[in-house]
Design a protein around this motif. Structure first.
Motif, mmCIF file in Angstrom:
data_model
loop_
_atom_site.group_PDB
_atom_site.id
_atom_site.type_symbol
_atom_site.label_atom_id
_atom_site.label_comp_id
_atom_site.label_asym_id
_atom_site.label_seq_id
_atom_site.Cartn_x
_atom_site.Cartn_y
_atom_site.Cartn_z
ATOM 1 N N ALA A 15 0.819 -1.214 0.000
ATOM 2 C CA ALA A 15 0.000 0.000 0.000
ATOM 3 C C ALA A 15 0.853 1.264 0.000
ATOM 4 O O ALA A 15 0.431 2.295 -0.529
ATOM 5 C CB ALA A 15 -0.947 -0.003 1.195
ATOM 6 N N ALA A 40 -4.388 -1.034 -8.156
ATOM 7 C CA ALA A 40 -5.233 -1.477 -7.039
ATOM 8 C C ALA A 40 -6.398 -2.317 -7.542
ATOM 9 O O ALA A 40 -6.892 -3.191 -6.825
ATOM 10 C CB ALA A 40 -5.740 -0.284 -6.245
ATOM 11 N N VAL A 65 -3.337 -5.796 -2.719
ATOM 12 C CA VAL A 65 -2.683 -4.662 -2.074
ATOM 13 C C VAL A 65 -2.427 -5.043 -0.623
ATOM 14 O O VAL A 65 -3.352 -5.291 0.145
ATOM 15 C CB VAL A 65 -3.549 -3.380 -2.166
ATOM 16 C CG1 VAL A 65 -2.854 -2.232 -1.442
ATOM 17 C CG2 VAL A 65 -3.838 -3.026 -3.618
ATOM 18 N N ASP A 66 -1.158 -5.077 -0.259
ATOM 19 C CA ASP A 66 -0.738 -5.443 1.092
ATOM 20 C C ASP A 66 -0.720 -4.190 1.949
ATOM 21 O O ASP A 66 0.117 -3.297 1.769
ATOM 22 C CB ASP A 66 0.651 -6.083 1.058
ATOM 23 C CG ASP A 66 1.120 -6.584 2.406
ATOM 24 O OD1 ASP A 66 0.501 -6.217 3.442
ATOM 25 O OD2 ASP A 66 2.084 -7.344 2.433
ATOM 26 N N THR A 67 -1.642 -4.102 2.879
ATOM 27 C CA THR A 67 -1.738 -2.926 3.748
ATOM 28 C C THR A 67 -0.849 -3.047 4.983
ATOM 29 O O THR A 67 -0.785 -2.115 5.779
ATOM 30 C CB THR A 67 -3.191 -2.719 4.203
ATOM 31 O OG1 THR A 67 -3.609 -3.863 4.944
ATOM 32 C CG2 THR A 67 -4.106 -2.490 3.018
ATOM 33 N N ARG A 80 -1.443 -4.931 7.478
ATOM 34 C CA ARG A 80 -2.242 -5.389 8.610
ATOM 35 C C ARG A 80 -2.362 -6.906 8.568
ATOM 36 O O ARG A 80 -2.499 -7.505 7.513
ATOM 37 C CB ARG A 80 -3.651 -4.770 8.568
ATOM 38 C CG ARG A 80 -3.612 -3.287 8.844
ATOM 39 C CD ARG A 80 -4.973 -2.726 8.835
ATOM 40 N NE ARG A 80 -5.277 -2.446 7.426
ATOM 41 C CZ ARG A 80 -6.461 -2.089 6.969
ATOM 42 N NH1 ARG A 80 -7.476 -1.982 7.793
ATOM 43 N NH2 ARG A 80 -6.659 -1.824 5.708
#
Length: 159
Positions: free
Chosen positions: A139, A149, A154-156, A158
């Motif tokens: 992200a 996107a 998409v690796d945030t 979390r």
């Protein structure tokens, strides 16, 4: 080793060379080097965007995008790592699919696949078409766009 086997190995090495020149050119902002990896009517197909056409068009568009990213500030660092290539040669044409990972100052930034159509040009091979499939992106990446996107995980960060 037969002459056919030698030719097959030489073709494979030349195809891997054009892949490496492309990655090196993108990583070092040598966009004419990138454009030179394509035949005169070649195209670079990017996720959810119009194809970039011809060596000059490809170089110009990539240079413009690179300047926009640089204008965002911060240190610019990126390195492509190419892995697992499946190459199939048929006379003076070839197809290839190659996985890539891009490291930036963030660590692993994005990854995906290149799907290539290539043609023999003398002793070298050039891209007729290179399609980029970005399948993963962090992200915080400076490359993240609404177009990416829409197609990539998409690796945030979390868990």
């Amino acid at each position: 080793m037969t002459s056919c086997q030698c030719r097959a190995l030489a073709d494979r090495a030349a195809i891997q060379d054009v892949m490496a020149r492309y990655a090196h050119g993108v990583d070092t902002a040598q966009y004419e080097l990138v454009g030179g990896c394509f035949v005169a009517d070649g195209q670079l197909v990017v996720p959810n965007g119009p194809p970039l056409r011809g060596p000059d068009g490809i170089a110009t568009t990539l240079r413009t995008a690179g300047l926009k990213r640089r204008a965002c500030g911060g240190q610019i660092f990126q390195r492509h790592s190419l892995s697992l290539s499946r190459i199939s040669v048929d006379g003076d044409t070839a197809t290839a699919e190659t996985y890539f990972h891009v490291m930036t100052e963030l660590g692993l930034d994005h990854s995906g696949r290149y799907v290539d159509q290539l043609v023999r040009a003398g002793e070298q091979w050039l891209f007729r078409e290179r399609e980029v499939f970005v399948e993963y992106i962090v992200a915080a990446s400076r490359f993240l766009s609404p177009q990416l996107a829409a197609v990539a995980v998409v690796d945030t960060g979390r868990t």
